[in-house]
Design a protein around this motif. Structure first.
Motif, PDB file in Angstrom:
ATOM      1  N   ILE A 280       0.854  -1.119  -0.158  1.00 57.00           N
ATOM      2  CA  ILE A 280      -0.058  -0.119  -0.001  1.00 57.00           C
ATOM      3  C   ILE A 280       0.922   1.256   0.078  1.00 57.00           C
ATOM      4  CG2 ILE A 280      -1.643   1.139   1.514  1.00 57.00           C
ATOM      5  CD1 ILE A 280      -2.914  -1.229   0.021  1.00 57.00           C
ATOM      6  N   GLY A 281       0.384   2.196  -0.954  1.00 51.37           N
ATOM      7  CA  GLY A 281       1.433   3.497  -0.784  1.00 51.37           C
ATOM      8  C   GLY A 281       0.776   4.610   0.056  1.00 51.37           C
ATOM      9  N   ASP A 282       1.343   5.647   0.110  1.00 55.65           N
ATOM     10  CA  ASP A 282       0.726   6.768   0.982  1.00 55.65           C
ATOM     11  C   ASP A 282      -0.610   7.218   0.449  1.00 55.65           C
ATOM     12  OD1 ASP A 282       3.228   6.643   2.360  1.00 55.65           O
ATOM     13  OD2 ASP A 282       4.250   8.282   1.224  1.00 55.65           O
ATOM     14  N   ALA A 283      -0.760   7.317  -1.031  1.00 59.85           N
ATOM     15  CA  ALA A 283      -2.070   7.796  -1.393  1.00 59.85           C
ATOM     16  C   ALA A 283      -3.245   7.049  -0.671  1.00 59.85           C
ATOM     17  CB  ALA A 283      -2.102   7.965  -2.925  1.00 59.85           C
ATOM     18  N   ILE A 284      -3.121   5.791  -0.952  1.00 59.87           N
ATOM     19  CA  ILE A 284      -4.230   4.841  -0.215  1.00 59.87           C
ATOM     20  C   ILE A 284      -4.411   4.947   1.394  1.00 59.87           C
ATOM     21  CG2 ILE A 284      -5.162   2.433   0.167  1.00 59.87           C
ATOM     22  CD1 ILE A 284      -5.658   3.190  -2.827  1.00 59.87           C
ATOM     23  N   GLU A 285      -3.306   5.108   1.753  1.00 60.86           N
ATOM     24  CA  GLU A 285      -3.358   5.340   3.098  1.00 60.86           C
ATOM     25  C   GLU A 285      -4.080   6.702   3.572  1.00 60.86           C
ATOM     26  OE1 GLU A 285      -0.556   7.089   7.229  1.00 60.86           O
ATOM     27  OE2 GLU A 285       0.162   5.169   6.071  1.00 60.86           O
ATOM     28  N   ILE A 286      -3.795   7.579   2.900  1.00 55.55           N
ATOM     29  CA  ILE A 286      -4.665   9.065   2.897  1.00 55.55           C
ATOM     30  C   ILE A 286      -6.208   8.729   2.455  1.00 55.55           C
ATOM     31  CG2 ILE A 286      -4.939  11.285   2.288  1.00 55.55           C
ATOM     32  CD1 ILE A 286      -1.859  11.226   1.911  1.00 55.55           C
ATOM     33  N   MET A 287      -6.386   8.242   1.493  1.00 56.23           N
ATOM     34  CA  MET A 287      -7.686   8.026   1.004  1.00 56.23           C
ATOM     35  C   MET A 287      -8.835   7.141   2.023  1.00 56.23           C
ATOM     36  SD  MET A 287      -7.653   7.889  -3.248  1.00 56.23           S
ATOM     37  CE  MET A 287      -5.991   7.376  -3.324  1.00 56.23           C
ATOM     38  N   SER A 288      -7.976   6.092   2.499  1.00 52.87           N
ATOM     39  CA  SER A 288      -8.488   5.184   3.447  1.00 52.87           C
ATOM     40  C   SER A 288      -8.814   5.839   4.902  1.00 52.87           C
ATOM     41  CB  SER A 288      -7.986   3.807   3.411  1.00 52.87           C
ATOM     42  OG  SER A 288      -6.710   3.784   4.342  1.00 52.87           O
ATOM     43  N   ASN A 289      -8.268   7.153   4.961  1.00 53.58           N
ATOM     44  CA  ASN A 289      -8.442   7.631   6.277  1.00 53.58           C
ATOM     45  C   ASN A 289      -7.637   6.916   7.332  1.00 53.58           C
ATOM     46  OD1 ASN A 289      -9.127   9.864   7.883  1.00 53.58           O
ATOM     47  ND2 ASN A 289     -10.978   8.805   8.572  1.00 53.58           N
ATOM     48  N   GLY A 290      -6.431   6.354   6.899  1.00 51.15           N
ATOM     49  CA  GLY A 290      -5.662   5.630   8.024  1.00 51.15           C
ATOM     50  C   GLY A 290      -5.754   4.191   7.923  1.00 51.15           C
ATOM     51  N   VAL A 291      -7.069   3.767   7.740  1.00 57.01           N
ATOM     52  CA  VAL A 291      -7.575   2.315   7.789  1.00 57.01           C
ATOM     53  C   VAL A 291      -6.480   1.403   7.260  1.00 57.01           C
ATOM     54  CG1 VAL A 291      -9.076   0.519   7.626  1.00 57.01           C
ATOM     55  CG2 VAL A 291      -9.700   2.828   7.917  1.00 57.01           C
ATOM     56  N   TYR A 292      -5.866   1.656   5.971  1.00 59.17           N
ATOM     57  CA  TYR A 292      -4.978   0.788   5.144  1.00 59.17           C
ATOM     58  C   TYR A 292      -3.579   1.556   5.297  1.00 59.17           C
ATOM     59  CZ  TYR A 292      -8.982  -1.933   3.328  1.00 59.17           C
ATOM     60  OH  TYR A 292     -10.026  -2.563   3.320  1.00 59.17           O
ATOM     61  N   LYS A 293      -2.565   0.653   5.486  1.00 55.59           N
ATOM     62  CA  LYS A 293      -1.232   1.445   5.996  1.00 55.59           C
ATOM     63  C   LYS A 293       0.067   1.411   5.017  1.00 55.59           C
ATOM     64  CE  LYS A 293      -2.522   2.186  10.343  1.00 55.59           C
ATOM     65  NZ  LYS A 293      -4.071   1.457  10.396  1.00 55.59           N
ATOM     66  N   SER A 294       0.408   2.373   4.726  1.00 53.14           N
ATOM     67  CA  SER A 294       1.640   2.407   3.908  1.00 53.14           C
ATOM     68  C   SER A 294       2.828   2.218   5.091  1.00 53.14           C
ATOM     69  CB  SER A 294       1.825   3.771   2.973  1.00 53.14           C
ATOM     70  OG  SER A 294       2.116   4.707   4.076  1.00 53.14           O
ATOM     71  N   ILE A 295       3.497   1.015   4.675  1.00 51.41           N
ATOM     72  CA  ILE A 295       4.412   0.696   5.753  1.00 51.41           C
ATOM     73  C   ILE A 295       5.889   1.004   5.358  1.00 51.41           C
ATOM     74  CG2 ILE A 295       5.295  -1.365   6.823  1.00 51.41           C
ATOM     75  CD1 ILE A 295       2.400  -0.659   7.805  1.00 51.41           C
ATOM     76  N   GLU A 296       6.719   1.509   6.362  1.00 48.64           N
ATOM     77  CA  GLU A 296       8.154   1.829   6.321  1.00 48.64           C
ATOM     78  C   GLU A 296       8.845   0.416   5.803  1.00 48.64           C
ATOM     79  OE1 GLU A 296      11.607   3.688   9.193  1.00 48.64           O
ATOM     80  OE2 GLU A 296       9.426   3.719   9.861  1.00 48.64           O
ATOM     81  N   HIS A 297       9.603   0.403   4.931  1.00 45.00           N
ATOM     82  CA  HIS A 297      10.452  -0.698   4.477  1.00 45.00           C
ATOM     83  C   HIS A 297      11.841  -0.106   4.016  1.00 45.00           C
ATOM     84  CE1 HIS A 297       8.033   0.731   0.963  1.00 45.00           C
ATOM     85  NE2 HIS A 297       9.056   0.263   0.144  1.00 45.00           N
ATOM     86  N   ARG A 298      12.537  -0.962   3.661  1.00 42.25           N
ATOM     87  CA  ARG A 298      14.061  -0.688   3.299  1.00 42.25           C
ATOM     88  C   ARG A 298      14.803  -2.092   2.732  1.00 42.25           C
ATOM     89  NH1 ARG A 298      17.378  -1.346   9.210  1.00 42.25           N
ATOM     90  NH2 ARG A 298      17.393  -3.400   9.361  1.00 42.25           N
ATOM     91  N   ALA A 299      15.834  -1.818   1.891  1.00 43.70           N
ATOM     92  CA  ALA A 299      16.410  -2.776   1.241  1.00 43.70           C
ATOM     93  C   ALA A 299      17.720  -2.949   1.896  1.00 43.70           C
ATOM     94  CB  ALA A 299      16.724  -2.681  -0.286  1.00 43.70           C
ATOM     95  N   ILE A 300      18.332  -4.240   2.035  1.00 41.04           N
ATOM     96  CA  ILE A 300      19.542  -4.465   2.600  1.00 41.04           C
ATOM     97  C   ILE A 300      20.509  -5.020   1.647  1.00 41.04           C
ATOM     98  CG2 ILE A 300      18.953  -4.695   4.936  1.00 41.04           C
ATOM     99  CD1 ILE A 300      19.550  -7.873   4.832  1.00 41.04           C
TER     100      ILE A 300
END
Length: 368
Positions: A280-300
């Motif tokens: 999920i990306g930030d736009a969906i998090e905003i549109m879902s009013n925070g119900v769905y989450k854009s999660i912090e991630h990284r690559a090693i």
């Protein structure tokens, strides 16, 4: 219109775009030149190093959800519930039986590998423009002092067709354009089907998000993570969330590189052969009013092998004003939690700073 000469070729300065990234040395070339130690700019602060991840027992018990895409597309209630839970609690999931043929996945991986194996001067012909993040280079480099990621990339706007800038495409590389075109179309179908299911889960008809945000556009970021002699000191991509609506990731089948932050722990995403990772990306998090989450991630990174991945970012029109959808707001139980903001203003805000976890979504949250 100004013309600028960069790396031996002319680039048009088209004015204010999504943003820009300062040019830095190719990490792949650092490795090719037989470096003896990691350059100082790539050595992360102790708190940001990937050496501390969750215990093996926790890793074994915490795996991101796996969804059968073919069943989801048929309206299977069990898979729909799994999607809802995945988006609420994880923000990430892997999909099997997604309909993208294995030969298309393999051709895409081969095309990326062929590009990154080109001599540096050939790749520089497709270098990012002065005011754009499309092309070959590195992203999110906004100062001469910041720590750098152990990664080279090429970013291309792939859909819709009229938004492509073929100046950044290596058209002389056999099979590259055809492989990227074929893969981008197929993976967009996946994103659209997930979007339709999210529409239903968010209290709308199947075409609810499509009617609200229009046809999703697509940008493809192809990443090359060279091996590193001291992988515990560097990160391939710094912690961040994605600024678009959805991201579909194609990664190597046999190398673990992606990690997501779940309940305060860094959890590795173990590749499933020929599966795709969706988040999920930030736009969906905003549109879902925070119900769905854009999660912090990284690559090693790792010491022995290079890793390649392709992230297809599905995003909305620049001029769309995004904010919590009416179906996701329930005053006084769940009032709007995010401000409304034009998408181009949001994405410029994201790209104008180095990757910093969830800092950019915090800027549009309504303080209570």
């Amino acid at each position: 219109m100004d013309l600028k000469v960069e790396n031996g070729c002319i680039k048009e300065d088209k004015g204010l775009g999504w943003g820009k990234s300062l040019p830095v040395q190719s990490v792949q070339e650092i490795v090719r030149n037989g470096y003896l130690s990691v350059p100082e700019r790539y050595i992360q602060e102790i708190k940001d190093r990937p050496s501390s991840i969750s215990s093996e027992s926790l890793q074994a018990s915490l795996q991101i959800p796996i969804i059968d895409f073919s069943l989801l597309a048929k309206g299977d209630e069990h898979e729909t519930r799994k999607l809802d839970l995945a988006c609420k609690e994880w923000g990430f999931f892997q999909i099997r039986n997604h309909g993208v043929q294995v030969k298309i996945l393999q051709k895409m991986k081969a095309a990326m590998a062929a590009f990154f194996e080109l001599p540096l001067m050939e790749k520089k012909k497709f270098a990012m423009g002065a005011n754009d993040l499309e092309g070959y280079g590195q992203a999110y480099v906004v100062s001469e002092e910041q720590k750098l990621d152990w990664c080279d990339l090429v970013a291309l706007k792939t859909l819709p067709l009229e938004q492509r800038n073929l100046n950044f495409w290596p058209l002389n590389l056999p099979g590259f354009k055809e492989a990227v075109e074929e893969y981008s179309i197929e993976v967009q179908k996946v994103a659209e089907e997930i979007n339709a299911n999210l529409s239903i889960l968010m209290g709308m008809e199947r075409d609810g998000l499509k009617r609200y945000q229009g046809e999703l556009k697509q940008l493809m970021r192809m990443n090359y993570y060279p091996p590193c002699s001291s992988p515990e000191l560097v990160v391939g991509v710094s912690p961040h969330s994605d600024g678009g609506s959805l991201t579909v990731l194609l990664q190597d089948d046999d190398i673990i590189g992606l990690q997501i932050k779940h309940k305060g722990e860094w959890i590795p995403v173990k590749p499933i052969p020929n599966a795709l990772v969706v988040n999920i990306g930030d736009a969906i998090e905003i549109m879902s009013n925070g119900v769905y989450k854009s999660i912090e991630h990284r690559a090693i990174t790792n010491e022995k092998k290079a890793r390649i991945s392709a992230a297809a970012f599905a995003y909305v029109d620049d001029e769309l004003e995004i904010g919590p959808l009416d179906s996701m707001v329930d005053d006084p139980h769940r009032p709007p939690m995010y401000k409304k903001i034009k998408y181009i203003d949001y994405i410029r805000q994201v790209l104008a700073r180095k990757m910093d976890g969830k800092a950019h979504t915090d800027l549009v949250k309504i303080q209570t």
